[in-house]
Enzyme design. Structure first.
Site, PDB file in Angstrom:
ATOM      1  N   HIS A 148       4.883  -8.000   2.705  1.00  0.00           N
ATOM      2  CA  HIS A 148       4.388  -6.808   2.506  1.00  0.00           C
ATOM      3  C   HIS A 148       3.432  -6.334   1.119  1.00  0.00           C
ATOM      4  O   HIS A 148       2.167  -6.104   1.118  1.00  0.00           O
ATOM      5  CB  HIS A 148       5.397  -5.736   2.406  1.00  0.00           C
ATOM      6  CG  HIS A 148       4.967  -4.278   2.504  1.00  0.00           C
ATOM      7  ND1 HIS A 148       4.474  -3.726   3.613  1.00  0.00           N
ATOM      8  CD2 HIS A 148       4.597  -3.288   1.279  1.00  0.00           C
ATOM      9  CE1 HIS A 148       4.201  -2.289   3.422  1.00  0.00           C
ATOM     10  NE2 HIS A 148       4.423  -2.182   1.897  1.00  0.00           N
ATOM     11  N   HIS A 182      -0.991  -5.724  -1.687  1.00  0.00           N
ATOM     12  CA  HIS A 182      -1.093  -5.546  -3.350  1.00  0.00           C
ATOM     13  C   HIS A 182      -1.291  -6.744  -4.353  1.00  0.00           C
ATOM     14  O   HIS A 182      -1.042  -6.630  -5.326  1.00  0.00           O
ATOM     15  CB  HIS A 182       0.246  -4.706  -3.837  1.00  0.00           C
ATOM     16  CG  HIS A 182       0.464  -3.474  -3.179  1.00  0.00           C
ATOM     17  ND1 HIS A 182      -0.301  -2.235  -3.408  1.00  0.00           N
ATOM     18  CD2 HIS A 182       1.269  -3.229  -2.139  1.00  0.00           C
ATOM     19  CE1 HIS A 182      -0.131  -1.281  -2.712  1.00  0.00           C
ATOM     20  NE2 HIS A 182       1.205  -1.806  -1.900  1.00  0.00           N
ATOM     21  N   LYS A 206      -6.930   0.997   4.878  1.00  0.00           N
ATOM     22  CA  LYS A 206      -5.968   1.487   3.966  1.00  0.00           C
ATOM     23  C   LYS A 206      -6.658   2.373   2.953  1.00  0.00           C
ATOM     24  O   LYS A 206      -7.705   2.090   2.220  1.00  0.00           O
ATOM     25  CB  LYS A 206      -5.351   0.455   3.153  1.00  0.00           C
ATOM     26  CG  LYS A 206      -4.067   1.087   2.453  1.00  0.00           C
ATOM     27  CD  LYS A 206      -2.975   0.243   1.920  1.00  0.00           C
ATOM     28  CE  LYS A 206      -1.864   0.714   1.475  1.00  0.00           C
ATOM     29  NZ  LYS A 206      -0.991   0.262   0.714  1.00  0.00           N
TER      30      LYS A 206
END
Ligand SMILES: *[C@@H]1O[C@H](CO)[C@@H](O)[C@H](O)[C@H]1NC(C)=O
Ligand SMILES: *[C@@H]1O[C@H](CO)[C@@H](O)[C@H](O)[C@H]1NC(C)=O
Ligand SMILES: *[C@@H]1O[C@H](CO)[C@@H](O)[C@H](O)[C@H]1NC(C)=O
Ligand SMILES: *[C@@H]1O[C@H](CO)[C@@H](O)[C@H](O)[C@H]1NC(C)=O
Ligand SMILES: *[C@@H]1O[C@H](CO)[C@@H](O)[C@H](O)[C@H]1NC(C)=O
Ligand SMILES: *[C@@H]1O[C@H](CO)[C@@H](O)[C@H](O)[C@H]1NC(C)=O
Length: 276
Positions: A160, A175, A215
């Site tokens: 993730h 990220h 996103k």
């Protein structure tokens, strides 16, 4: 297994889980001080000369000095093809992946940022002092596979955060700058617009990824080494899961967010990122 025995095991997990998730035996001042030390000790983040950006353009990375992408960067890169982004689809879990993770953990654990983080947590009784046991804890936090779709094991904290995932037509996670750079090079990541810049080369931006999914905002450290990110994120997960984690990097006060998977999965990272 007897019912009592399973209750006992379950009880231990709950206690350990709550202990990790709610531990606040570390003050904000201590977190700022230790995070500052971790950041300062890192000698492997890239410089502004090694990574050039066009934050107002359509291609984010205009130059990356790939000669610097060795050691922990190469080992991180090697993990990227172990995952399937789509939630609802089980991860591959192929032979050799365990060792790839082991190499990555070995390499990062040998660095100053990870050593300082480990020492701090173990002094606080929040991590095992023994390096092999601590490595198991890191696997538990980052690499335990769980489900985000209520079914197959399709996710992990590592996937993730250090890669990204797609769920119901959206991009989630995502990220890490090295992954963004590699995906942009492949033409899969498309930078759309800058939202904010924050201290220490942190950017928040909008982008498109697999299948044109968007996103609207993701924030990440650009140029940070894999070990300094692992160290700060793990520090914050263990001490401030589901709360703001105050850090001070290069004299700048910043916040890291971390969340666990909740209920029975308090030992697994759901997400963690630098707030911008
Ligand atoms: C809290 O920290 C102190 C030292 O700072 C330590 O002696 C104590 O064991 C810790 N307690 C818990 C629950 O971690
Ligand atoms: C960082 O420092 C360590 C020793 O503390 C050294 O082994 C390593 O080569 C250094 N890395 C870089 C990129 O300078
Ligand atoms: C990018 O655009 C913003 C306004 O949208 C401007 O303030 C900033 O100076 C620009 N940065 C660069 C590097 O062009
Ligand atoms: C990782 O380090 C341990 C020693 O701490 C060593 O036994 C093991 O072989 C290493 N594994 C890999 C894959 O490098
Ligand atoms: C992945 O495979 C190993 C055996 O190679 C197994 O022990 C582990 O439970 C598997 N993990 C998942 C999430 O299926
Ligand atoms: C947590 O685990 C227990 C026992 O396995 C189960 O009964 C309960 O439904 C689980 N709770 C959640 C929210 O998944």
């Amino acid at each position: 297994m007897t019912a009592e025995f399973s209750m006992l095991i379950f009880g231990c997990f709950v206690i350990l889980g709550l202990y990790v998730a709610t531990s606040s035996n570390v003050t904000d001042t201590e977190l700022r001080s230790i995070s500052s030390e971790i950041w300062k000790s890192d000698n492997n983040s890239l410089t502004e000369n090694d990574v050039k950006l066009n934050i107002n353009g359509t291609k984010l990375f205009t130059y990356v000095n790939e000669k610097k992408l060795v050691g922990s960067y190469r080992l991180l890169d090697k993990l990227f093809d172990n995952y399937i982004a789509k939630t609802g689809v089980a991860e591959k879990n192929e032979t050799g992946e365990y060792d790839e993770v082991e190499q990555f953990l070995n390499a990062t654990l040998a660095t100053k940022p990870m050593k300082i983080m480990h020492q701090f947590l173990s002094k606080k009784d929040l991590a095992s002092a023994d390096i092999q046991s601590f490595k198991k804890q890191l696997r538990q936090f980052w690499f335990t596979e769980y489900s985000r779709s209520g079914g197959v094991k399709d996710s992990s904290g590592f996937e993730h955060v250090f890669l990204g995932e797609t769920k119901k037509g959206e991009v989630i996670g995502f990220h890490n700058w090295l992954f963004a750079y590699k995906q942009e090079k492949l033409g899969i990541f498309r930078y759309e617009s800058l939202i904010r810049t924050c201290p220490n080369s942190v950017l928040a931006f909008k982008f498109k990824w697999i299948d044109g999914y968007t996103k609207p905002i993701s924030s990440l450290f650009i140029r940070a080494s894999p070990e300094v990110e692992m160290a700060l994120f793990t520090l914050c997960f263990v001490t401030r899961a589901n709360k703001n984690c105050p850090v001070e990097l290069n004299g700048q006060k910043q916040t890291i967010a971390t969340f666990d998977m909740g209920s029975n999965k308090t030992m697994n990272i759901a997400t963690t990122y630098v707030v911008c």
